[in-house]
Scaffold this motif. Structure first.
Motif, PDB file in Angstrom:
ATOM      1  N   SER A   1       1.181  -0.587   0.246  1.00 19.85           N
ATOM      2  CA  SER A   1       0.170  -0.275  -0.335  1.00 19.85           C
ATOM      3  C   SER A   1       1.334   1.161   0.229  1.00 19.85           C
ATOM      4  N   ALA A   2       1.578   1.331   1.308  1.00 22.85           N
ATOM      5  CA  ALA A   2       2.896   2.444   0.685  1.00 22.85           C
ATOM      6  C   ALA A   2       3.766   2.738  -0.580  1.00 22.85           C
ATOM      7  N   ALA A   3       4.494   1.721  -0.651  1.00 21.44           N
ATOM      8  CA  ALA A   3       4.785   1.325  -2.469  1.00 21.44           C
ATOM      9  C   ALA A   3       3.398   1.691  -3.907  1.00 21.44           C
ATOM     10  N   SER A   4       2.289   1.809  -3.410  1.00 24.56           N
ATOM     11  CA  SER A   4       1.576   2.028  -4.131  1.00 24.56           C
ATOM     12  C   SER A   4       1.292   3.552  -4.530  1.00 24.56           C
ATOM     13  N   ALA A   5       1.193   4.466  -3.143  1.00 23.41           N
ATOM     14  CA  ALA A   5       1.299   5.644  -2.580  1.00 23.41           C
ATOM     15  C   ALA A   5       2.312   6.463  -3.292  1.00 23.41           C
ATOM     16  N   ARG A   6       3.857   5.743  -2.966  1.00 23.98           N
ATOM     17  CA  ARG A   6       4.890   6.545  -3.218  1.00 23.98           C
ATOM     18  C   ARG A   6       4.830   6.902  -4.792  1.00 23.98           C
ATOM     19  N   LEU A   7       4.077   5.685  -5.025  1.00 23.00           N
ATOM     20  CA  LEU A   7       4.048   6.379  -7.316  1.00 23.00           C
ATOM     21  C   LEU A   7       3.619   6.924  -7.377  1.00 23.00           C
ATOM     22  N   GLY A   8       2.477   6.904  -6.609  1.00 21.63           N
ATOM     23  CA  GLY A   8       1.248   8.286  -7.191  1.00 21.63           C
ATOM     24  C   GLY A   8       0.563   7.313  -8.270  1.00 21.63           C
ATOM     25  N   ARG A   9       0.760   5.890  -7.989  1.00 19.23           N
ATOM     26  CA  ARG A   9      -0.269   5.455  -8.989  1.00 19.23           C
ATOM     27  C   ARG A   9      -1.230   4.046  -8.688  1.00 19.23           C
ATOM     28  N   PRO A  10      -2.716   3.911  -8.953  1.00 17.58           N
ATOM     29  CA  PRO A  10      -3.890   3.122  -8.602  1.00 17.58           C
ATOM     30  C   PRO A  10      -2.923   1.342  -8.274  1.00 17.58           C
TER      31      PRO A  10
ATOM     32  N   ARG B   1       7.127  -0.920 -11.871  1.00 13.73           N
ATOM     33  CA  ARG B   1       7.702  -0.405 -11.203  1.00 13.73           C
ATOM     34  C   ARG B   1       8.643  -1.299  -9.983  1.00 13.73           C
ATOM     35  N   TYR B   2       9.401  -0.135  -9.455  1.00 11.25           N
ATOM     36  CA  TYR B   2      10.495  -0.217  -8.504  1.00 11.25           C
ATOM     37  C   TYR B   2      10.109   0.139  -7.217  1.00 11.25           C
ATOM     38  N   VAL B   3       9.656  -0.445  -5.767  1.00 12.03           N
ATOM     39  CA  VAL B   3       9.687   1.093  -4.636  1.00 12.03           C
ATOM     40  C   VAL B   3      10.163   0.211  -3.614  1.00 12.03           C
TER      41      VAL B   3
ATOM     42  N   THR C   1       8.311   4.727   2.516  1.00  8.86           N
ATOM     43  CA  THR C   1       8.060   5.300   2.636  1.00  8.86           C
ATOM     44  C   THR C   1       9.011   5.779   4.051  1.00  8.86           C
ATOM     45  N   MET C   2      10.627   5.499   3.922  1.00  6.43           N
ATOM     46  CA  MET C   2      12.229   5.403   5.315  1.00  6.43           C
ATOM     47  C   MET C   2      12.753   6.297   3.995  1.00  6.43           C
ATOM     48  N   SER C   3      13.703   6.142   5.114  1.00 14.48           N
ATOM     49  CA  SER C   3      15.100   7.066   4.782  1.00 14.48           C
ATOM     50  C   SER C   3      15.523   6.101   3.737  1.00 14.48           C
ATOM     51  N   GLY C   4      16.267   6.412   2.760  1.00 12.29           N
ATOM     52  CA  GLY C   4      16.290   6.299   1.695  1.00 12.29           C
ATOM     53  C   GLY C   4      15.531   5.338   0.557  1.00 12.29           C
ATOM     54  N   GLU C   5      14.294   6.370   1.119  1.00  9.59           N
ATOM     55  CA  GLU C   5      13.836   5.488  -0.435  1.00  9.59           C
ATOM     56  C   GLU C   5      14.295   5.550  -1.738  1.00  9.59           C
ATOM     57  N   ARG C   6      13.190   4.724  -3.014  1.00 12.97           N
ATOM     58  CA  ARG C   6      13.608   4.409  -4.306  1.00 12.97           C
ATOM     59  C   ARG C   6      12.538   4.708  -5.169  1.00 12.97           C
ATOM     60  N   THR C   7      12.289   5.141  -6.057  1.00 16.55           N
ATOM     61  CA  THR C   7      11.448   4.545  -6.799  1.00 16.55           C
ATOM     62  C   THR C   7      11.648   4.568  -8.433  1.00 16.55           C
ATOM     63  N   GLY C   8      11.141   3.472  -8.885  1.00 11.77           N
ATOM     64  CA  GLY C   8      11.923   4.243 -10.904  1.00 11.77           C
ATOM     65  C   GLY C   8      11.833   2.876 -11.396  1.00 11.77           C
ATOM     66  N   PRO C   9      11.394   2.764 -12.626  1.00 11.86           N
ATOM     67  CA  PRO C   9      11.075   1.164 -13.402  1.00 11.86           C
ATOM     68  C   PRO C   9      11.842   0.657 -12.948  1.00 11.86           C
ATOM     69  N   VAL C  10      11.762  -0.863 -12.702  1.00 13.12           N
ATOM     70  CA  VAL C  10      12.206  -2.030 -12.451  1.00 13.12           C
ATOM     71  C   VAL C  10      13.839  -2.082 -13.470  1.00 13.12           C
ATOM     72  N   ALA C  11      12.702  -1.865 -14.792  1.00 13.34           N
ATOM     73  CA  ALA C  11      13.851  -2.024 -16.209  1.00 13.34           C
ATOM     74  C   ALA C  11      15.102  -1.459 -16.093  1.00 13.34           C
ATOM     75  N   ASP C  12      15.109  -0.004 -15.125  1.00 17.29           N
ATOM     76  CA  ASP C  12      16.048   0.507 -15.323  1.00 17.29           C
ATOM     77  C   ASP C  12      16.712   0.557 -14.061  1.00 17.29           C
TER      78      ASP C  12
ATOM     79  N   PRO D   1      17.837  -4.467  -1.389  1.00 14.19           N
ATOM     80  CA  PRO D   1      17.908  -4.749  -0.737  1.00 14.19           C
ATOM     81  C   PRO D   1      16.425  -5.619  -0.608  1.00 14.19           C
ATOM     82  N   TYR D   2      16.054  -6.126   0.178  1.00 16.18           N
ATOM     83  CA  TYR D   2      15.046  -7.220   0.553  1.00 16.18           C
ATOM     84  C   TYR D   2      13.915  -6.163   1.225  1.00 16.18           C
ATOM     85  N   PHE D   3      14.327  -4.772   1.399  1.00 19.00           N
ATOM     86  CA  PHE D   3      12.771  -4.089   1.261  1.00 19.00           C
ATOM     87  C   PHE D   3      12.722  -4.071   0.471  1.00 19.00           C
ATOM     88  N   SER D   4      11.995  -4.190  -1.095  1.00 17.13           N
ATOM     89  CA  SER D   4      12.173  -3.908  -1.887  1.00 17.13           C
ATOM     90  C   SER D   4      10.827  -3.787  -1.912  1.00 17.13           C
ATOM     91  N   VAL D   5      10.553  -3.567  -3.566  1.00  9.17           N
ATOM     92  CA  VAL D   5       9.000  -4.378  -4.771  1.00  9.17           C
ATOM     93  C   VAL D   5       9.139  -4.188  -5.482  1.00  9.17           C
TER      94      VAL D   5
END
Length: 501
Positions: free
Chosen positions: A139-148, A204-206, A210-221, A228-232
């Motif tokens: 749910s947090a990943a979806s919110a951070r991506l801004g994508r339903p 998309r990669y998250v 919501t934590m420090s060190g958050e990173r998002t982007g296309p999985v392909a990139d 890390p383990y804490f990614s989806v």
């Protein structure tokens, strides 16, 4: 002495401000606060809840003996963890027996891929227990991506990245929206599954949402070495794709998709994925109506007698950059649209248009499965329709197949305008086959009017056969038997071993 009370407390995805009010109340009032950690001693769960801990509380760090490394435990990795969970639950049980309130902290939600579940299974039936839900990482990943994640009739599939790549590929191909958890070392396989299922461009990669060190982007990139383990990985809603953020569609293509003989239960994962990805669905109206309606997807139904025109229409759409699914019942390569599309695609101006064929369960195989295993040995498939070939050719092929002692699967046996072919085929076959030869009469297999019967060739009644019927005529080796206490079930099969000459 009264026993204590156990709480499983969901902490949310990492930002302490995303704890629920109930979670804060429980943490602050607990006598004992337990949390899992690796052997280095740092606990993400404790750091999230730290501001709500109070002096005098008993802290119980539950330190894993292993995380991803190897172990010399005689039971291996799983054995080491089982022993740890037993020891940890015993420690918590001692506090509960002493009447203390124990809060076990869990990142995300306690019942979603959480270590708390191992404590719950061992203790909840022995002590009063309450589980406090938390905001999940997806749910947090979806919110951070801004994508339903899902909209309307879409479904959400959640997968652990630890599944085999083949299994991930199949699940992703048929998913509307999806989240793949537990990346880290599994990321290369997850990326491979996304690519093989045709979903990589939209994934998309998250990381550390919501934590420090958050990173998002296309999985392909994403560099696999940096995950890390804490990614989806997230496949967001296709319905909800925002118009100002269009997905890259790339070149257009035509995918000829087999729908199987009936409804959704007969669709393969690959077929589901191809239908979901299509911008345009083209086909005989009856078959187009079997494809689930998706907002924004264009549907082009037509008459069953315009196959070449339908193929040209689909290929023209693809030349304009559209992703097109041409649908057929059963398998598209068996008396269906694949050959029509490829015939047109072999000519100018369509030679450069990508064309794929996605197989489906054939009507013959579906009917055979309902009756037993009549196709257990060599068999031939023949259409009785004389619309595209003369009856003389059909009769010649029937004689050849019977002479070779093949089982026959007969498609298109009759219609309102063709009433005589079944009788003519039966009489021809009776010249070479015994009247008691088993015949499977299968109508509307998988549909609401399904009826499958086994009759003898001599008893085959053409009046009971229509275009929704498929016939399977046994060879000289095909057998039938009665099963069940009252013999009500009749089965048919063709042995795999053929008698020596």
């Amino acid at each position: 002495m009264p026993t204590g009370r156990l709480y499983g407390v969901g902490l949310g995805p990492g930002d302490p401000s995303l704890l629920t009010v109930r979670a804060v109340e429980v943490i602050a009032s607990a006598d004992v606060v337990a949390y899992h950690s690796a052997r280095h001693g740092r606990s993400i769960a404790r750091s999230i809840a730290e501001r709500h801990l109070r002096p005098g509380q008993i802290e119980e760090p539950l330190v894993y003996p292993v995380t991803t490394e190897t172990t010399d435990h005689p039971g291996g990795y799983r054995g080491a963890l089982e022993e740890f969970y037993e020891e940890a639950s015993a420690r918590l049980a001692a506090h509960l027996d002493a009447g203390r309130v124990v809060a076990v902290l869990a990142e995300g939600d306690p019942f979603f891929y959480s270590s708390y579940q191992h404590m719950h299974k061992r203790l909840a039936h022995r002590y009063p227990t309450e589980v406090v839900p938390g905001v999940t990482s997806f749910s947090a990943a979806s919110a951070r991506l801004g994508r339903p994640l899902v909209e309307g009739e879409e479904t959400l599939t959640i997968l652990p990245g630890t599944l085999p790549e083949e299994e991930l590929t199949a699940r992703l191909a048929q998913a509307d929206s999806a989240v793949v958890m537990k990346l880290g070392r599994t990321f290369p396989a997850v990326r491979g599954a996304l690519e093989r299922s045709g979903r990589l461009a939209e994934a998309r990669y998250v990381e550390r949402a919501t934590m420090s060190g958050e990173r998002t982007g296309p999985v392909a990139d994403i560099d696999p070495e940096s995950v890390p383990y804490f990614s989806v990985a997230v496949l967001p809603s296709r319905v909800a794709a925002l118009p100002d953020r269009p997905e890259e569609t790339g070149r257009g293509e035509v995918v000829v998709v087999g729908l199987g003989p009936a409804g959704p239960l007969w669709l393969t994962p690959e077929a589901r994925g191809a239908l979901a990805a299509a911008e345009d669905v083209v086909g005989y109206t009856t078959y187009v109506d079997r494809v689930p309606v998706r907002p924004g997807q264009r549907r082009h139904g037509s008459d069953n007698k315009v196959e070449s025109e339908r193929a040209e229409f689909a290929l023209d759409l693809a030349r304009q950059g559209h992703r097109v699914a041409v649908v057929s019942s059963g398998d598209p390569g068996v008396f269906a649209m694949a050959s029509a599309v490829l015939e047109v695609a072999a000519e100018d101006p369509y030679r450069e248009v990508p064309v794929r064929v996605v197989p489906g369960i054939t009507a013959a195989h579906a009917a055979a499965a309902r009756a037993g295993a009549p196709l257990g040995h060599d068999y031939a498939v023949v259409s009785l329709s004389d619309r595209l070939k003369p009856w003389e050719v059909i009769a010649e092929r029937l004689r050849a197949a019977v002479a070779a002692d093949l089982v026959l699967a007969l498609y298109n046996p009759g219609s309102r305008s063709r009433l005589w072919q079944v009788g003519a085929a039966r009489d021809l076959l009776l010249e070479h086959r015994a009247p008691d030869t088993p015949v499977v009469v299968a109508r509307d297999v998988g549909g609401p009017e399904e009826r499958v019967r086994i009759v003898s060739l001599g008893e085959l009644d053409p009046a009971e056969v229509d275009m929704r019927t498929l016939l399977i005529v046994g060879s000289t080796q095909t057998r039938t038997a009665r099963r069940g206490e009252d013999g009500a079930e009749r089965i048919v099969w063709t042995p795999r071993r053929y008698p020596e000459g």
